[in-house]
Motif scaffolding. Structure first.
Motif, mmCIF file in Angstrom:
data_model
loop_
_atom_site.group_PDB
_atom_site.id
_atom_site.type_symbol
_atom_site.label_atom_id
_atom_site.label_comp_id
_atom_site.label_asym_id
_atom_site.label_seq_id
_atom_site.Cartn_x
_atom_site.Cartn_y
_atom_site.Cartn_z
ATOM 1 N N ASN A 14 0.809 -1.225 0.000
ATOM 2 C CA ASN A 14 0.000 0.000 0.000
ATOM 3 C C ASN A 14 0.838 1.269 0.000
ATOM 4 O OD1 ASN A 14 -2.495 -1.381 0.089
ATOM 5 N ND2 ASN A 14 -2.259 -1.730 2.301
ATOM 6 N N GLY A 15 2.134 1.124 0.079
ATOM 7 C CA GLY A 15 3.003 2.287 0.041
ATOM 8 C C GLY A 15 3.861 2.408 1.286
ATOM 9 N N LYS A 16 4.446 3.594 1.471
ATOM 10 C CA LYS A 16 5.350 3.828 2.591
ATOM 11 C C LYS A 16 4.557 4.321 3.807
ATOM 12 C CE LYS A 16 9.436 4.727 -0.236
ATOM 13 N NZ LYS A 16 10.515 5.668 -0.569
ATOM 14 N N PHE A 17 5.053 3.941 5.001
ATOM 15 C CA PHE A 17 4.379 4.335 6.238
ATOM 16 C C PHE A 17 5.364 4.303 7.393
ATOM 17 C CE2 PHE A 17 4.129 -0.233 6.000
ATOM 18 C CZ PHE A 17 4.297 -0.668 7.309
ATOM 19 N N ILE A 18 4.944 4.877 8.534
ATOM 20 C CA ILE A 18 5.703 4.766 9.767
ATOM 21 C C ILE A 18 4.768 4.194 10.839
ATOM 22 C CG2 ILE A 18 7.278 6.661 9.229
ATOM 23 C CD1 ILE A 18 5.583 8.434 11.082
ATOM 24 N N LEU A 19 5.347 3.661 11.914
ATOM 25 C CA LEU A 19 4.585 3.208 13.073
ATOM 26 C C LEU A 19 4.911 4.138 14.243
ATOM 27 C CD1 LEU A 19 5.038 -0.674 12.837
ATOM 28 C CD2 LEU A 19 2.984 0.650 12.271
ATOM 29 N N ILE A 20 3.871 4.767 14.793
ATOM 30 C CA ILE A 20 4.067 5.616 15.962
ATOM 31 C C ILE A 20 3.477 4.916 17.180
ATOM 32 C CG2 ILE A 20 4.000 7.724 14.579
ATOM 33 C CD1 ILE A 20 1.142 8.189 15.612
ATOM 34 N N VAL A 21 3.872 5.364 18.373
ATOM 35 C CA VAL A 21 3.396 4.763 19.621
ATOM 36 C C VAL A 21 2.164 5.521 20.114
ATOM 37 C CG1 VAL A 21 3.945 4.263 22.017
ATOM 38 C CG2 VAL A 21 5.686 3.933 20.233
ATOM 39 N N ASN A 22 1.089 4.778 20.273
ATOM 40 C CA ASN A 22 -0.156 5.344 20.792
ATOM 41 C C ASN A 22 -0.330 4.846 22.241
ATOM 42 O OD1 ASN A 22 -2.599 6.580 21.088
ATOM 43 N ND2 ASN A 22 -3.729 5.140 19.797
ATOM 44 N N ILE A 23 -0.489 5.784 23.223
ATOM 45 C CA ILE A 23 -0.549 5.424 24.642
ATOM 46 C C ILE A 23 -2.005 5.273 25.089
ATOM 47 C CG2 ILE A 23 0.129 6.105 26.977
ATOM 48 C CD1 ILE A 23 2.287 7.850 25.705
ATOM 49 N N LYS A 24 -2.287 4.131 25.729
ATOM 50 C CA LYS A 24 -3.613 3.890 26.306
ATOM 51 C C LYS A 24 -3.462 3.604 27.804
ATOM 52 C CE LYS A 24 -5.892 2.142 22.151
ATOM 53 N NZ LYS A 24 -6.675 1.030 21.570
ATOM 54 N N SER A 25 -4.232 4.351 28.623
ATOM 55 C CA SER A 25 -4.150 4.175 30.082
ATOM 56 C C SER A 25 -5.073 3.057 30.528
ATOM 57 C CB SER A 25 -4.518 5.476 30.800
ATOM 58 O OG SER A 25 -3.631 6.507 30.429
ATOM 59 N N SER A 26 -4.684 2.334 31.625
ATOM 60 C CA SER A 26 -5.492 1.262 32.222
ATOM 61 C C SER A 26 -5.227 1.262 33.714
ATOM 62 C CB SER A 26 -5.119 -0.088 31.607
ATOM 63 O OG SER A 26 -3.838 -0.484 32.033
ATOM 64 N N PRO A 27 -6.100 0.585 34.534
ATOM 65 C CA PRO A 27 -5.891 0.528 35.986
ATOM 66 C C PRO A 27 -4.541 -0.050 36.358
ATOM 67 C CG PRO A 27 -8.093 -0.221 35.427
ATOM 68 C CD PRO A 27 -7.370 -0.076 34.140
ATOM 69 N N LEU A 28 -4.004 -0.871 35.470
ATOM 70 C CA LEU A 28 -2.720 -1.511 35.780
ATOM 71 C C LEU A 28 -1.540 -0.754 35.175
ATOM 72 C CD1 LEU A 28 -3.746 -5.252 35.265
ATOM 73 C CD2 LEU A 28 -3.621 -3.940 37.393
ATOM 74 N N GLY A 29 -1.769 0.399 34.514
ATOM 75 C CA GLY A 29 -0.690 1.189 33.930
ATOM 76 C C GLY A 29 -0.936 1.510 32.470
ATOM 77 N N ASN A 30 0.065 2.162 31.823
ATOM 78 C CA ASN A 30 -0.047 2.553 30.419
ATOM 79 C C ASN A 30 0.230 1.364 29.496
ATOM 80 O OD1 ASN A 30 -0.655 5.209 31.049
ATOM 81 N ND2 ASN A 30 1.509 5.836 31.027
ATOM 82 N N ARG A 31 -0.527 1.337 28.412
ATOM 83 C CA ARG A 31 -0.284 0.356 27.349
ATOM 84 C C ARG A 31 0.173 1.119 26.107
ATOM 85 N NH1 ARG A 31 -4.950 -4.166 27.033
ATOM 86 N NH2 ARG A 31 -3.950 -5.649 28.446
ATOM 87 N N TYR A 32 1.139 0.524 25.387
ATOM 88 C CA TYR A 32 1.713 1.179 24.203
ATOM 89 C C TYR A 32 1.339 0.361 22.957
ATOM 90 C CZ TYR A 32 4.327 3.377 27.940
ATOM 91 O OH TYR A 32 4.667 4.027 29.086
ATOM 92 N N ILE A 33 0.600 1.013 22.055
ATOM 93 C CA ILE A 33 0.083 0.339 20.857
ATOM 94 C C ILE A 33 0.721 0.962 19.613
ATOM 95 C CG2 ILE A 33 -1.976 -0.355 19.583
ATOM 96 C CD1 ILE A 33 -1.812 -1.439 22.475
#
Length: 508
Positions: free
Chosen positions: A440-459
């Protein structure tokens, strides 16, 4: 202790075991609950990140080309000789008269063939010259080296043709005279025959009238008619004499004309033969002169081959570096193939490679390039000397031509160069390692932060981008970005968009 007490004691112990097991299970579940996030993090791919930021990009144009000598010296040998051994190798520096090849001690095939051809030409020339069919004056002219010009041949042929035409005209005129007297004699003979026959006819008429007069008894008429008949006899005699005289005269004139015609016919035959002999003589002389000249040319060829004959070796005619060797021991030289090529000392070397027209527009003649593996060289300079159309795709590509100055480079060597464009400022730049590509072409992956009771999740989140420019380390991009995102640069294992990751650094 009674049986009842014993049973009660066993029941109490069983209850204690169940209670202990429940406490242990709850404790384990509590530990797993509190440390599940940490345990899971150790199973996730670890990623390194860097913030998207503004900055400069200095793109490099790269290419690889083969080094060629600028005006190399190709050593050619006109003889066919067999190589005994090779005295140098590619890259060696040689001075003038240094031996490059040692040759077998044998005359060249060309010289032997040239001498054989000369012998054959001389034999054919001698056989033609003394065949017995050639006039002595032609032999003398040819042997003396005389070569008649075409103007002279033309003059001689014209003279012979003029003589032939004059003889033919004279013969035609003589024949006309013979024809004239022949026809005239025949005409006069016919007229004389007619004139001689007329009196005979008239005499016959008179004889008839005399008979009639005699029967009528007219003596006077008979005498008169007899006198007329005698007069006719006299005329007939005169006519016969005249006819004989004219016939004799015509016979004399015809004999004289015929005698002249015999002379002119012989003169015409002689002129025709003279013309034929002249043409044969000229053709023979031209042919012999051509043979003689070919012998002279062949002698010059033999002499030249003898003077240029290579001795026991082939030597370097100039100072320089051996850039290529065309032969090995046991092979034979060829007249149309260089046996060796020397890069002359002081002469420049060049290399070239193709780039896009857009890239070429960012460069100018005189720009300096550097080797991609600069650590390999201690003394190296490459200067852009020409930008030319690429004949394979002139509309979209250009060829960059560089002059190479380096004692560490030889012709035939492959050189990889890079030459920089002017730096430009861009709003979004990322490390080159952050750029990814799929169907599909060129792209980058960035880190998206999601908060939870047990801490941050990085997607990991995909962002499609367009690469505007690149240099050795950085790429300028455009896409749906704010400028504060953290882009994933490296991972411990392959990841995809939407996948949870753990961070190798703590800048988030």
């Amino acid at each position: 202790m009674s049986e009842v007490d014993i049973q009660e004691k066993k029941a109490n112990r069983k209850k204690d075991l169940i209670k202990d097991f429940a406490i242990a299970f709850l404790a384990i579940m509590l530990v797993l609950t509190f440390f599940s996030n940490t345990i899971m993090n150790y199973t996730l791919p670890e990623v390194a990140t860097q913030m998207v930021q503004s900055g400069k990009v200095s793109p490099k144009i790269r290419g690889t080309g083969t080094v060629e000598a600028d005006d190399p010296y190709s050593i050619m040998v006109s003889e066919t000789r067999k190589i005994a051994s090779v005295a140098v190798k590619v890259g060696d520096h040689v001075s003038k008269d240094d031996v490059i090849y040692y040759l077998e001690d044998k005359e060249s095939d060309e010289l032997e063939e040239a001498r054989k051809t000369l012998d054959e030409l001389e034999l054919a020339y001698e056989q033609s010259l003394f065949s017995g069919d050639i006039p002595d004056d032609v032999i003398t002219n040819v042997r003396s080296g005389r070569k008649t010009t075409y103007d002279t041949y033309q003059t001689e042929i014209k003279a012979a043709e003029d003589k032939y035409q004059a003889a033919k005209a004279a013969d035609d005129a003589a024949q006309a005279v013979v024809d004239y007297y022949t026809n005239l004699a025949a005409a006069d003979a016919a007229e004389n025959s007619y004139n001689t026959a007329t009196p005979e006819y008239m005499k016959a008429e008179l004889d008839y009238e005399i008979v009639c007069a005699q029967q009528a008894g007219d003596t006077e008429r008979v005498n008169e008619l007899t006198k007329q008949k005698e007069e006719l006899e006299k005329n007939k005699s005169q006519l016969s004499t005249y006819a004989a005289q004219m016939a004799a005269a015509y016979a004399y004139d015809l004999a004289t004309a015929t005698q002249e015609k015999t002379k002119t016919a012989q003169a015409l035959k002689d002129a025709e033969q003279e013309k034929k002999d002249l043409l044969t003589s000229i053709k023979t002389e031209i042919s012999l002169c051509d043979q003689r000249d070919k012998i002279a040319e062949q002698k010059e060829k033999v002499s030249k081959l003898e003077s240029e004959s290579v001795g026991a070796s082939i030597k370097a005619p100039v100072d320089g570096i051996i850039s290529s060797l065309g032969l090995v021991a046991g092979e034979t030289t060829k007249a149309d193939t260089a046996v060796a090529v020397i890069q002359i000392d002081g002469k420049a070397m060049t290399t070239s490679f193709s780039v896009t027209t857009a890239q070429a527009k960012k460069l100018k003649v005189g720009d300096i390039a550097e080797p991609q593996n600069s650590w390999y060289y201690t003394d190296f300079k490459a200067t852009l000397t020409a930008i030319k159309a690429d004949t394979s795709d002139p509309a979209n590509k250009k060829v960059l031509v560089f002059t190479i100055e380096s004692p560490e480079v030889t012709t035939g060597q492959s050189v990889s160069l890079q030459i920089g464009e002017s730096s430009s400022d861009y709003d979004f730049t990322v490390p080159n390692s952050a750029i990814r590509q799929d169907s599909n072409g060129k792209f980058i992956l960035i880190v998206n932060i999601k908060s939870s009771p047990l801490g941050n999740r990085y997607i990991a989140q995909r962002v499609d981008v367009e690469v505007l420019a690149s240099d050795d380390t950085t790429s300028a991009i455009s896409g749906s970005l704010e400028g504060y995102e953290y882009v994933i640069t490296t991972t411990t294992s392959p990841i995809t968009a939407g996948q949870q990751v753990r961070l190798a650094n703590t800048n988030l």
